[in-house]
Design a protein around this motif. Structure first.
Motif, short mmCIF file in Angstrom:
data_model
loop_
_atom_site.label_atom_id
_atom_site.label_comp_id
_atom_site.label_asym_id
_atom_site.label_seq_id
_atom_site.Cartn_x
_atom_site.Cartn_y
_atom_site.Cartn_z
N ASP A 148 19.03 -0.80 -82.18
CA ASP A 148 18.82 -0.68 -80.88
C ASP A 148 19.70 0.75 -80.53
O ASP A 148 19.06 1.50 -79.90
N TYR A 184 18.19 3.92 -82.32
CA TYR A 184 16.96 4.24 -81.63
C TYR A 184 16.99 4.80 -80.37
O TYR A 184 16.50 6.03 -80.06
N HIS A 185 17.88 4.22 -79.31
CA HIS A 185 18.10 5.03 -78.15
C HIS A 185 18.97 6.44 -78.31
O HIS A 185 18.60 7.11 -77.31
N ILE A 231 16.28 9.01 -79.40
CA ILE A 231 15.55 9.32 -78.11
C ILE A 231 16.30 10.33 -77.09
O ILE A 231 15.62 11.38 -76.85
N SER A 266 11.07 11.23 -80.72
CA SER A 266 9.78 10.49 -80.01
C SER A 266 9.74 9.18 -80.36
O SER A 266 9.85 8.79 -81.75
N CYS A 267 9.30 8.28 -79.62
CA CYS A 267 9.19 6.90 -80.07
C CYS A 267 7.94 6.70 -80.87
O CYS A 267 6.85 7.20 -80.78
N ASP A 268 8.18 5.77 -82.02
CA ASP A 268 6.98 5.71 -82.97
C ASP A 268 7.11 4.09 -83.01
O ASP A 268 6.17 3.58 -83.95
N GLU A 321 8.92 0.67 -80.61
CA GLU A 321 10.23 0.31 -80.04
C GLU A 321 10.97 -0.56 -80.99
O GLU A 321 10.34 -1.55 -81.80
N ALA A 327 13.13 -0.37 -85.86
CA ALA A 327 12.54 0.64 -84.81
C ALA A 327 12.25 1.88 -85.41
O ALA A 327 12.69 2.09 -86.43
N VAL A 376 11.10 6.34 -84.99
CA VAL A 376 11.01 7.40 -84.41
C VAL A 376 10.55 8.57 -85.16
O VAL A 376 10.37 8.50 -86.34
#
Length: 123
Positions: A79, A82-83, A86, A91-93, A95, A107, A109
């Motif tokens: 987590d 991932y955050h 971002i 960019s999110c790919d 969540e 996760a 990205v």
């Protein structure tokens, strides 16, 4: 068995900053820098991420189906990575979430150059 994975980039300074900041929480830093290519990791004896301007001089672009998977160690670290990605312009790919019940949490990205990254933990 894996030594390093290489990701083509357009801007070396931006890529070193992105990956250096993103992976700092795992103890990684730029270990080797030769202008056109840089290795980022915790040790030259451990798997690394290499960022480079393509040798052939052609534009860098992500491969279809290619992905670098970064072992996070815990779901919380997945987590966090991932955050952080971002925040750094990825960019999110996909969540963070449980992908395979009781087996794989991950996760996904895309870095600023479009390269796909996974952050994961088994178990």
């Amino acid at each position: 068995m894996l030594g390093y994975v290489t990701l083509g980039v357009k801007d070396m300074d931006a890529a070193k900053a992105f990956y250096g900041e993103l992976l700092a929480g795992l103890g990684a830093k730029v270990l080797f820098d030769m202008e056109r290519i840089a290795m980022i990791g915790t040790s030259m004896d451990e798997p690394m991420v290499a960022v480079c301007v393509p040798y052939d001089g052609e534009p860098a672009h992500p491969g279809n189906g290619g992905m670098a998977a970064i072992k996070a160690g815990t779901k919380e670290k997945v987590d966090e990575l991932y955050h952080r990605a971002i925040e750094l312009g990825a960019s999110c790919d996909g969540e963070p979430g449980q992908r395979i019940p009781d087996m794989f949490y991950g996760a996904y990205v895309r870095d600023p150059d479009g390269n796909k990254l996974a952050f994961f933990v088994f178990g």
